[in-house]
Design a protein around this motif. Structure first.
Motif, PDB file in Angstrom:
ATOM      1  N   TYR A  32     -13.924 -28.596  15.070  1.00  0.00           N
ATOM      2  CA  TYR A  32     -13.655 -28.301  13.655  1.00  0.00           C
ATOM      3  C   TYR A  32     -12.488 -29.150  13.149  1.00  0.00           C
ATOM      4  O   TYR A  32     -12.572 -29.808  12.095  1.00  0.00           O
ATOM      5  CB  TYR A  32     -13.392 -26.799  13.536  1.00  0.00           C
ATOM      6  CG  TYR A  32     -12.526 -26.339  12.395  1.00  0.00           C
ATOM      7  CD1 TYR A  32     -12.900 -26.527  11.064  1.00  0.00           C
ATOM      8  CD2 TYR A  32     -11.326 -25.668  12.651  1.00  0.00           C
ATOM      9  CE1 TYR A  32     -12.099 -26.065  10.032  1.00  0.00           C
ATOM     10  CE2 TYR A  32     -10.529 -25.204  11.626  1.00  0.00           C
ATOM     11  CZ  TYR A  32     -10.909 -25.414  10.313  1.00  0.00           C
ATOM     12  OH  TYR A  32     -10.121 -24.968   9.291  1.00  0.00           O
ATOM     13  N   MET A  33     -11.405 -29.189  13.938  1.00  0.00           N
ATOM     14  CA  MET A  33     -10.244 -29.962  13.480  1.00  0.00           C
ATOM     15  C   MET A  33     -10.560 -31.458  13.460  1.00  0.00           C
ATOM     16  O   MET A  33     -10.121 -32.177  12.558  1.00  0.00           O
ATOM     17  CB  MET A  33      -9.024 -29.661  14.363  1.00  0.00           C
ATOM     18  CG  MET A  33      -8.457 -28.260  14.080  1.00  0.00           C
ATOM     19  SD  MET A  33      -7.027 -27.784  15.089  1.00  0.00           S
ATOM     20  CE  MET A  33      -5.782 -28.917  14.510  1.00  0.00           C
ATOM     21  N   GLU A  34     -11.320 -31.923  14.461  1.00  0.00           N
ATOM     22  CA  GLU A  34     -11.701 -33.346  14.466  1.00  0.00           C
ATOM     23  C   GLU A  34     -12.490 -33.699  13.211  1.00  0.00           C
ATOM     24  O   GLU A  34     -12.280 -34.746  12.592  1.00  0.00           O
ATOM     25  CB  GLU A  34     -12.569 -33.661  15.696  1.00  0.00           C
ATOM     26  CG  GLU A  34     -11.761 -33.972  16.936  1.00  0.00           C
ATOM     27  CD  GLU A  34     -12.614 -34.077  18.195  1.00  0.00           C
ATOM     28  OE1 GLU A  34     -13.874 -34.079  18.097  1.00  0.00           O
ATOM     29  OE2 GLU A  34     -12.005 -34.137  19.281  1.00  0.00           O
TER      30      GLU A  34
ATOM     31  N   ALA B  81     -15.600 -21.672   4.793  1.00  0.00           N
ATOM     32  CA  ALA B  81     -16.272 -22.405   3.713  1.00  0.00           C
ATOM     33  C   ALA B  81     -16.765 -23.764   4.209  1.00  0.00           C
ATOM     34  O   ALA B  81     -17.817 -24.239   3.801  1.00  0.00           O
ATOM     35  CB  ALA B  81     -15.307 -22.590   2.542  1.00  0.00           C
ATOM     36  N   LEU B  82     -15.987 -24.381   5.107  1.00  0.00           N
ATOM     37  CA  LEU B  82     -16.309 -25.747   5.539  1.00  0.00           C
ATOM     38  C   LEU B  82     -17.400 -25.820   6.599  1.00  0.00           C
ATOM     39  O   LEU B  82     -18.140 -26.791   6.663  1.00  0.00           O
ATOM     40  CB  LEU B  82     -15.058 -26.414   6.116  1.00  0.00           C
ATOM     41  CG  LEU B  82     -13.990 -26.848   5.129  1.00  0.00           C
ATOM     42  CD1 LEU B  82     -12.797 -27.403   5.880  1.00  0.00           C
ATOM     43  CD2 LEU B  82     -14.534 -27.888   4.158  1.00  0.00           C
ATOM     44  N   GLN B  83     -17.443 -24.793   7.470  1.00  0.00           N
ATOM     45  CA  GLN B  83     -18.397 -24.857   8.586  1.00  0.00           C
ATOM     46  C   GLN B  83     -19.171 -23.550   8.655  1.00  0.00           C
ATOM     47  O   GLN B  83     -18.961 -22.733   9.555  1.00  0.00           O
ATOM     48  CB  GLN B  83     -17.643 -25.133   9.906  1.00  0.00           C
ATOM     49  CG  GLN B  83     -18.538 -25.591  11.032  1.00  0.00           C
ATOM     50  CD  GLN B  83     -17.765 -25.869  12.333  1.00  0.00           C
ATOM     51  OE1 GLN B  83     -16.558 -25.663  12.422  1.00  0.00           O
ATOM     52  NE2 GLN B  83     -18.481 -26.347  13.347  1.00  0.00           N
ATOM     53  N   PRO B  84     -20.086 -23.342   7.704  1.00  0.00           N
ATOM     54  CA  PRO B  84     -20.789 -22.055   7.652  1.00  0.00           C
ATOM     55  C   PRO B  84     -21.655 -21.791   8.883  1.00  0.00           C
ATOM     56  O   PRO B  84     -21.902 -20.642   9.213  1.00  0.00           O
ATOM     57  CB  PRO B  84     -21.640 -22.157   6.383  1.00  0.00           C
ATOM     58  CG  PRO B  84     -21.694 -23.616   6.036  1.00  0.00           C
ATOM     59  CD  PRO B  84     -20.463 -24.247   6.597  1.00  0.00           C
TER      60      PRO B  84
ATOM     61  N   ARG C 263     -12.000 -36.569   8.443  1.00  0.00           N
ATOM     62  CA  ARG C 263     -12.440 -36.902   7.090  1.00  0.00           C
ATOM     63  C   ARG C 263     -11.283 -36.958   6.086  1.00  0.00           C
ATOM     64  O   ARG C 263     -11.289 -37.783   5.165  1.00  0.00           O
ATOM     65  CB  ARG C 263     -13.419 -35.815   6.644  1.00  0.00           C
ATOM     66  CG  ARG C 263     -14.191 -36.123   5.401  1.00  0.00           C
ATOM     67  CD  ARG C 263     -15.155 -34.970   5.188  1.00  0.00           C
ATOM     68  NE  ARG C 263     -15.947 -35.140   4.013  1.00  0.00           N
ATOM     69  CZ  ARG C 263     -17.264 -35.381   4.028  1.00  0.00           C
ATOM     70  NH1 ARG C 263     -17.913 -35.497   5.157  1.00  0.00           N
ATOM     71  NH2 ARG C 263     -17.920 -35.505   2.898  1.00  0.00           N
ATOM     72  N   LEU C 264     -10.288 -36.091   6.271  1.00  0.00           N
ATOM     73  CA  LEU C 264      -9.301 -35.905   5.194  1.00  0.00           C
ATOM     74  C   LEU C 264      -7.859 -36.291   5.538  1.00  0.00           C
ATOM     75  O   LEU C 264      -7.004 -36.336   4.646  1.00  0.00           O
ATOM     76  CB  LEU C 264      -9.320 -34.436   4.731  1.00  0.00           C
ATOM     77  CG  LEU C 264     -10.626 -33.979   4.074  1.00  0.00           C
ATOM     78  CD1 LEU C 264     -10.651 -32.465   3.929  1.00  0.00           C
ATOM     79  CD2 LEU C 264     -10.794 -34.646   2.705  1.00  0.00           C
ATOM     80  N   ALA C 265      -7.592 -36.537   6.819  1.00  0.00           N
ATOM     81  CA  ALA C 265      -6.186 -36.771   7.207  1.00  0.00           C
ATOM     82  C   ALA C 265      -5.582 -37.938   6.441  1.00  0.00           C
ATOM     83  O   ALA C 265      -4.396 -37.920   6.102  1.00  0.00           O
ATOM     84  CB  ALA C 265      -6.082 -37.008   8.701  1.00  0.00           C
TER      85      ALA C 265
ATOM     86  N   LEU D  24      -5.810 -24.887   8.129  1.00  0.00           N
ATOM     87  CA  LEU D  24      -6.680 -25.098   9.293  1.00  0.00           C
ATOM     88  C   LEU D  24      -6.997 -23.777  10.007  1.00  0.00           C
ATOM     89  O   LEU D  24      -8.148 -23.382  10.063  1.00  0.00           O
ATOM     90  CB  LEU D  24      -6.060 -26.135  10.236  1.00  0.00           C
ATOM     91  CG  LEU D  24      -6.117 -27.564   9.664  1.00  0.00           C
ATOM     92  CD1 LEU D  24      -5.225 -28.523  10.444  1.00  0.00           C
ATOM     93  CD2 LEU D  24      -7.547 -28.102   9.653  1.00  0.00           C
ATOM     94  N   LEU D  25      -5.986 -23.086  10.530  1.00  0.00           N
ATOM     95  CA  LEU D  25      -6.277 -21.840  11.253  1.00  0.00           C
ATOM     96  C   LEU D  25      -5.723 -20.629  10.502  1.00  0.00           C
ATOM     97  O   LEU D  25      -4.512 -20.470  10.366  1.00  0.00           O
ATOM     98  CB  LEU D  25      -5.668 -21.870  12.663  1.00  0.00           C
ATOM     99  CG  LEU D  25      -6.184 -22.941  13.625  1.00  0.00           C
ATOM    100  CD1 LEU D  25      -5.632 -22.697  15.032  1.00  0.00           C
ATOM    101  CD2 LEU D  25      -7.716 -22.984  13.672  1.00  0.00           C
ATOM    102  N   TRP D  26      -6.606 -19.800  10.012  1.00  0.00           N
ATOM    103  CA  TRP D  26      -6.216 -18.541   9.357  1.00  0.00           C
ATOM    104  C   TRP D  26      -7.184 -17.456   9.812  1.00  0.00           C
ATOM    105  O   TRP D  26      -8.404 -17.651   9.744  1.00  0.00           O
ATOM    106  CB  TRP D  26      -6.280 -18.692   7.824  1.00  0.00           C
ATOM    107  CG  TRP D  26      -5.752 -17.505   7.078  1.00  0.00           C
ATOM    108  CD1 TRP D  26      -4.737 -16.670   7.469  1.00  0.00           C
ATOM    109  CD2 TRP D  26      -6.219 -17.002   5.813  1.00  0.00           C
ATOM    110  NE1 TRP D  26      -4.523 -15.696   6.523  1.00  0.00           N
ATOM    111  CE2 TRP D  26      -5.416 -15.872   5.496  1.00  0.00           C
ATOM    112  CE3 TRP D  26      -7.214 -17.395   4.912  1.00  0.00           C
ATOM    113  CZ2 TRP D  26      -5.594 -15.137   4.324  1.00  0.00           C
ATOM    114  CZ3 TRP D  26      -7.385 -16.662   3.741  1.00  0.00           C
ATOM    115  CH2 TRP D  26      -6.583 -15.556   3.451  1.00  0.00           C
ATOM    116  N   HIS D  27      -6.606 -16.331  10.260  1.00  0.00           N
ATOM    117  CA  HIS D  27      -7.452 -15.269  10.818  1.00  0.00           C
ATOM    118  C   HIS D  27      -8.452 -14.722   9.803  1.00  0.00           C
ATOM    119  O   HIS D  27      -9.466 -14.160  10.180  1.00  0.00           O
ATOM    120  CB  HIS D  27      -6.576 -14.124  11.362  1.00  0.00           C
ATOM    121  CG  HIS D  27      -5.746 -13.451  10.321  1.00  0.00           C
ATOM    122  ND1 HIS D  27      -4.602 -14.031   9.798  1.00  0.00           N
ATOM    123  CD2 HIS D  27      -5.896 -12.268   9.681  1.00  0.00           C
ATOM    124  CE1 HIS D  27      -4.099 -13.212   8.892  1.00  0.00           C
ATOM    125  NE2 HIS D  27      -4.853 -12.147   8.801  1.00  0.00           N
TER     126      HIS D  27
END
Ligand code: XIL
Length: 375
Positions: A134-136, A76-79, A141-143, A108-111
């Protein structure tokens, strides 16, 4: 501006209006949870908060935390590789902030939520840079505003996995080190966050759940011993009445071992799949609530339990839907066209009225004050 962005932009302008809608939280699940210093939350969707006032009021009245049901998933976040879309997530952050709610970061990581474009380069180039970027972007933005993060979701698979780890695109590309690497990356980018592994299927006395509990424990032990940053375990707790009763005998030693590792626990996705849709609705609600009470009786005494989130708040929008295959098992008892309605596995019904599930939560939260005190 895309339609979706416009939608959330208008919604944000109405942000202040949210504050005015906060009802008295006296009898709410969130305030009951706060008595023992815990959070009560629900997985929510931005579109529904916008479209359905009754749903929004139910969330506002009860939740001290929300989890994005869909908005914080990678696909959803990085189409596209060069396109991030935070529109729904930004909306949920504003909604939470305006109403004094925490946000739980799932995931963060889900198959099951890898964007299609990422599969090929991960598989062939084994390029960790994709995950890193992606994690950066997400944590950058949200950490600062999200405390709990499911860094890895559902890493265990003792049936079809490799040495008990799910044979996901992450495992295939990076080997078992993807888990410590993701946790270390998350710690670097979100030093104050509580980093979680989230898993399902650890509640019942079933062989497959024995295997899952022991493999999960082994993973957590290895991470702890190796000095990998891990703060807790998310327990999805998708209860299923067809599996029998939640097993205190199995669950308790498992939770004791998790606590002995110095880890927090968080019930992240509680709901109930019913076992018999042919019974009267009040009986169905009682069976659901009994399962919930039994589960809560086991987990509530743990002082390392930080919160309870249900996966949705009302039956109307549950991801658990009764399928035609489910109905086929009942022959033609609904040949008059009536039918069993919805799966009744969340605290509130389709009209946002509290059900015995909700009372079970309220009761468990208030009992935990008496029995276990503040943490
Ligand atoms: C589910 C959502 O509820 C569905 O709407 C979506 O289609 C798929 O994902 N375990 C998880 C959640 O960790 O992210 C899943 O959420 C439910 C199972």
């Amino acid at each position: 501006m895309k339609r979706r962005d416009f939608f959330y932009c208008v919604a944000s302008l109405l942000g202040l209006a949210f504050a005015g809608q906060v009802k008295s939280r006296e009898a709410s699940l969130g305030s009951a949870a706060s008595i023992s210093n815990r959070l009560y939350g629900a997985a929510v969707r931005g579109d529904l908060l916008q479209q359905d006032g009754a749903y929004r009021r139910c969330v506002l009245a009860n939740c001290s935390s929300i989890t994005p049901e869909l908005a914080l998933k990678w696909a959803a976040l990085q189409p596209q590789p060069d396109q991030f879309d935070f529109s729904e997530m930004d909306y949920l952050m504003r909604f939470a902030k305006a109403n004094g709610m925490a946000v739980y970061g799932h995931t963060l990581l889900w198959h099951e939520s890898i964007p299609a474009w990422a599969l090929e380069p991960m598989a062939t180039k084994k390029d960790w840079g994709i995950i890193q970027r992606y994690m950066e972007t997400v944590l950058g933005r949200l950490a600062g505003s999200i405390r709990y993060w499911d860094v890895v979701n559902e890493p265990i698979d003792t049936v079809d996995g490799v040495d008990g780890l799910r044979n996901s695109p992450f495992l295939a590309a990076f080997g078992p080190d993807y888990i410590p690497n993701a946790l270390r990356t998350a710690r670097m980018l979100a030093p104050a966050a509580r980093l979680m592994i989230n898993e399902f299927g650890v509640e019942y006395d079933l062989a497959v759940e024995d295997d899952r509990r022991s493999r999960l424990l082994k993973l957590l032990e290895t991470l702890r011993k190796g000095g990998v940053p891990i703060d807790g375990l998310g327990l999805q707790a998708h209860l299923e009445l067809a599996k029998g009763q939640v097993s205190q005998q199995k669950l308790k030693p498992f939770l004791d071992a998790v606590a002995d590792l110095g880890l927090e626990i968080y019930v992240t996705e509680l709901d109930v799949r019913e076992g018999n849709y042919a019974q009267a609705p009040d009986r169905r609600d009682r069976d659901v609530a009994d399962a919930v009470s039994r589960y809560l009786d086991i987990v509530m005494p743990y002082s390392n339990l930080r919160g309870i989130t249900t996966w949705g708040i009302c039956d109307r929008y549950s991801w658990l839907q009764i399928t035609p295959e489910d109905l086929a098992k009942y022959g033609d008892i609904w040949k008059d066209g009536s039918g069993p309605g919805l799966n009744r596995g969340l605290p509130f019904d389709a009209s946002m009225q509290p059900k015995p599930f909700s009372n079970a939560l309220l009761q468990a939260f208030s009992d935990s004050r008496v029995k276990y005190g503040r943490d």
